[in-house]
Enzyme design. Structure first.
Site, PDB file in Angstrom:
ATOM      1  N   GLN A 196       0.839  -1.200   0.000  1.00  0.00           N
ATOM      2  CA  GLN A 196       0.000   0.000   0.000  1.00  0.00           C
ATOM      3  C   GLN A 196       0.873   1.249   0.000  1.00  0.00           C
ATOM      4  O   GLN A 196       1.396   1.665   1.028  1.00  0.00           O
ATOM      5  CB  GLN A 196      -0.939  -0.025   1.214  1.00  0.00           C
ATOM      6  CG  GLN A 196      -1.981   1.085   1.253  1.00  0.00           C
ATOM      7  CD  GLN A 196      -3.124   0.879   0.269  1.00  0.00           C
ATOM      8  OE1 GLN A 196      -2.979   0.165  -0.705  1.00  0.00           O
ATOM      9  NE2 GLN A 196      -4.259   1.498   0.527  1.00  0.00           N
ATOM     10  N   HIS A 233      -1.860  -4.295   0.383  1.00  0.00           N
ATOM     11  CA  HIS A 233      -1.780  -4.606  -1.046  1.00  0.00           C
ATOM     12  C   HIS A 233      -2.425  -3.420  -1.744  1.00  0.00           C
ATOM     13  O   HIS A 233      -3.582  -3.092  -1.460  1.00  0.00           O
ATOM     14  CB  HIS A 233      -2.522  -5.910  -1.354  1.00  0.00           C
ATOM     15  CG  HIS A 233      -2.306  -6.422  -2.736  1.00  0.00           C
ATOM     16  ND1 HIS A 233      -2.812  -7.647  -3.161  1.00  0.00           N
ATOM     17  CD2 HIS A 233      -1.636  -5.912  -3.799  1.00  0.00           C
ATOM     18  CE1 HIS A 233      -2.471  -7.844  -4.425  1.00  0.00           C
ATOM     19  NE2 HIS A 233      -1.765  -6.797  -4.832  1.00  0.00           N
ATOM     20  N   LEU A 234      -1.702  -2.760  -2.640  1.00  0.00           N
ATOM     21  CA  LEU A 234      -2.121  -1.482  -3.183  1.00  0.00           C
ATOM     22  C   LEU A 234      -3.563  -1.508  -3.678  1.00  0.00           C
ATOM     23  O   LEU A 234      -3.922  -2.324  -4.529  1.00  0.00           O
ATOM     24  CB  LEU A 234      -1.192  -1.071  -4.331  1.00  0.00           C
ATOM     25  CG  LEU A 234      -1.533   0.250  -5.021  1.00  0.00           C
ATOM     26  CD1 LEU A 234      -1.535   1.403  -4.034  1.00  0.00           C
ATOM     27  CD2 LEU A 234      -0.571   0.512  -6.170  1.00  0.00           C
ATOM     28  N   HIS A 235      -4.367  -0.577  -3.168  1.00  0.00           N
ATOM     29  CA  HIS A 235      -5.761  -0.492  -3.597  1.00  0.00           C
ATOM     30  C   HIS A 235      -6.345   0.869  -3.228  1.00  0.00           C
ATOM     31  O   HIS A 235      -5.892   1.534  -2.302  1.00  0.00           O
ATOM     32  CB  HIS A 235      -6.607  -1.596  -2.946  1.00  0.00           C
ATOM     33  CG  HIS A 235      -6.735  -1.472  -1.456  1.00  0.00           C
ATOM     34  ND1 HIS A 235      -5.701  -1.753  -0.579  1.00  0.00           N
ATOM     35  CD2 HIS A 235      -7.782  -1.078  -0.663  1.00  0.00           C
ATOM     36  CE1 HIS A 235      -6.103  -1.562   0.664  1.00  0.00           C
ATOM     37  NE2 HIS A 235      -7.359  -1.143   0.643  1.00  0.00           N
ATOM     38  N   PHE A 236      -7.339   1.265  -3.990  1.00  0.00           N
ATOM     39  CA  PHE A 236      -8.180   2.417  -3.702  1.00  0.00           C
ATOM     40  C   PHE A 236      -9.596   1.898  -3.481  1.00  0.00           C
ATOM     41  O   PHE A 236      -9.974   0.843  -4.006  1.00  0.00           O
ATOM     42  CB  PHE A 236      -8.186   3.412  -4.865  1.00  0.00           C
ATOM     43  CG  PHE A 236      -6.846   4.026  -5.160  1.00  0.00           C
ATOM     44  CD1 PHE A 236      -6.525   5.291  -4.687  1.00  0.00           C
ATOM     45  CD2 PHE A 236      -5.907   3.349  -5.927  1.00  0.00           C
ATOM     46  CE1 PHE A 236      -5.289   5.859  -4.966  1.00  0.00           C
ATOM     47  CE2 PHE A 236      -4.670   3.908  -6.209  1.00  0.00           C
ATOM     48  CZ  PHE A 236      -4.361   5.168  -5.730  1.00  0.00           C
TER      49      PHE A 236
END
Length: 434
Positions: A196, A233-236
């Site tokens: 993230q 974990h990269l997210h929007f």
């Protein structure tokens, strides 16, 4: 007499999984994605400055002429709701606007408290390495995916019901513990397993999603680690709320403005419980993405938790450095606030207060909402220092940004950051030229 009768072979669920392709769970991991076909939405970077300005003008009203992505996303989201993929029915949650000048919105969401996935990592580090052993989005089932979201080669928007999956696609999936109608996740390059953190490219992708949705009620949000992100974990996140967020109504003060072509305005929030910066689009989304991402990169590297709200169809971005977890660890947060078990993440900070207990919902007032959010904010002194470094990061970023400053007689000269008033009190303002 003993006879043998032929019957169908019975296998256990585990045996079925072993015999299936990949792990047998149709997940988003590298075990199942190669060769898979998923719905695909492609977009083109074709939005001119004139269109972006029209979006900013129209953001206060919904003219009903929303984008195709908007209709597609909602149709797919409702399909997953009909299939029972959510942990609770968010449409049954009670919601009210709290009386007062700020228009805070309170929601009672008891299901999110009891059924939401717990945090699995430490909260005192904004940047942490990805850990594949903990929950991440490669473990999500493909049935939760609405569609992949990729830039088109010909600059047009298209939808394909089934398309071969690229190696590491951008994925839009449902949030199984939703806050509001249409609550989804944007997961950039899911198989890259990026932790993230924000960078210009992935933030530009989030802006493009807001532009494509073309709906003033659709906003995207981002929580860093330490600011109530629960998955590294990269997210929007994104959802629909048919009312203005309180922060969208708050007054702002201009800090600096790029007077040259492609200018991005940077402002400071006023009369709001959480101090923050506001970035407004100029000629291009790329300039806006670079400005916001570079400010966030400073916050990440300085280990300052933060939240980001994308509003006005991608035309305006709010950045909130925050210190709630830090204050909580030092025992400085009121026990009455801790008892509510509210995690002030991007939606709460923006004015949509998600409450977990009926007692708190029924007793909610504008004063109690303000008191909660005030615990999140940096002090004015600390915010001014952080603001100075954020602006320095924006202007001195490695994308060859030049810094100019107009004098009182409007003549321009090049200068560095030294000697520039960054507290918003000076008549001068910084001007960027990319």
């Amino acid at each position: 007499m003993l006879t043998i009768k032929r019957v169908a072979t019975l296998v256990s669920i585990n045996q079925e999984l072993e015999q299936a392709a990949g792990c047998g769970k149709d997940c988003l991991g590298s075990c199942c994605m190669p060769g898979a076909k998923l719905p695909l939405y492609t977009f083109g970077r074709r939005r001119s400055v004139d269109l972006l300005k029209k979006m900013a003008v129209a953001c206060s009203t919904n003219d009903g002429d929303n984008g195709f992505l908007d209709s597609l996303l909602l149709a797919q989201w409702e399909d997953r709701m009909d299939k029972g993929l959510f942990r609770y029915d968010v449409t049954a949650c009670e919601t009210m606007v709290l009386p007062g000048e700020h228009g805070f919105i309170a929601q009672l969401n008891e299901g999110r408290h009891s059924k939401k996935r717990p945090t699995e990592f430490r909260v005192d580090q904004v940047l942490q390495p990805f850990d594949g052993k903990k929950f991440n989005f490669t473990k999500v089932g493909q049935e939760e995916v609405l569609f992949c979201f990729e830039e088109s080669e010909d600059g047009t928007s298209q939808y394909y019901e089934k398309a071969p999956v690229s190696w590491s696609p951008n994925v839009i999936a449902i949030n199984v513990s939703p806050i509001e109608y249409g609550h989804v996740l944007l997961i950039p390059c899911v198989l890259d397993c990026t932790p993230q953190r924000i960078d210009p490219d992935t933030f530009l992708l989030a802006l493009q999603m807001a532009v494509e949705a073309d709906n003033p009620y659709f906003r995207l949000g981002y929580n860093s680690l330490g600011a109530f992100a629960t998955i590294n974990h990269l997210h929007f996140q994104a959802y629909y709320l048919a009312a203005p967020f309180s922060v969208e109504r708050a007054p702002t003060t201009l800090i600096c403005h790029r007077w040259k072509k492609g200018g991005v305005k940077i402002l400071e929030l006023g009369n709001f419980p959480v101090r923050g910066l506001v970035f407004e689009v100029g000629d291009s989304l790329e300039d806006l993405a670079n400005a916001v991402a570079n400010a966030c990169i400073y916050l990440q590297n300085a280990n300052i938790p933060f939240n980001v709200l994308i509003a006005d169809r991608g035309g305006r971005v709010f950045v909130f450095p925050q210190c709630f977890a830090e204050r909580q660890a030092r025992g400085e947060v009121e026990q009455e606030i801790l008892d509510t078990q509210v995690n002030p993440a991007v939606w709460e900070i923006s004015g949509h207060i998600v409450l977990k207990r009926r007692l708190d919902y029924e007793s909610a007032t504008e004063e109690s909402a303000w008191r909660l959010l005030a615990e999140v904010s940096l002090t004015q002194e600390r915010f001014d220092e952080v603001k100075k470094h954020c602006l320095k990061s924006v202007f001195n970023a490695p994308n060859k940004v030049k810094v100019e400053m107009p004098t009182m007689d409007s003549s321009l000269h090049l200068m560095g950051m030294s000697g520039v008033a960054l507290n918003g009190q000076s008549e001068h303002c910084l001007v960027l030229q990319v």
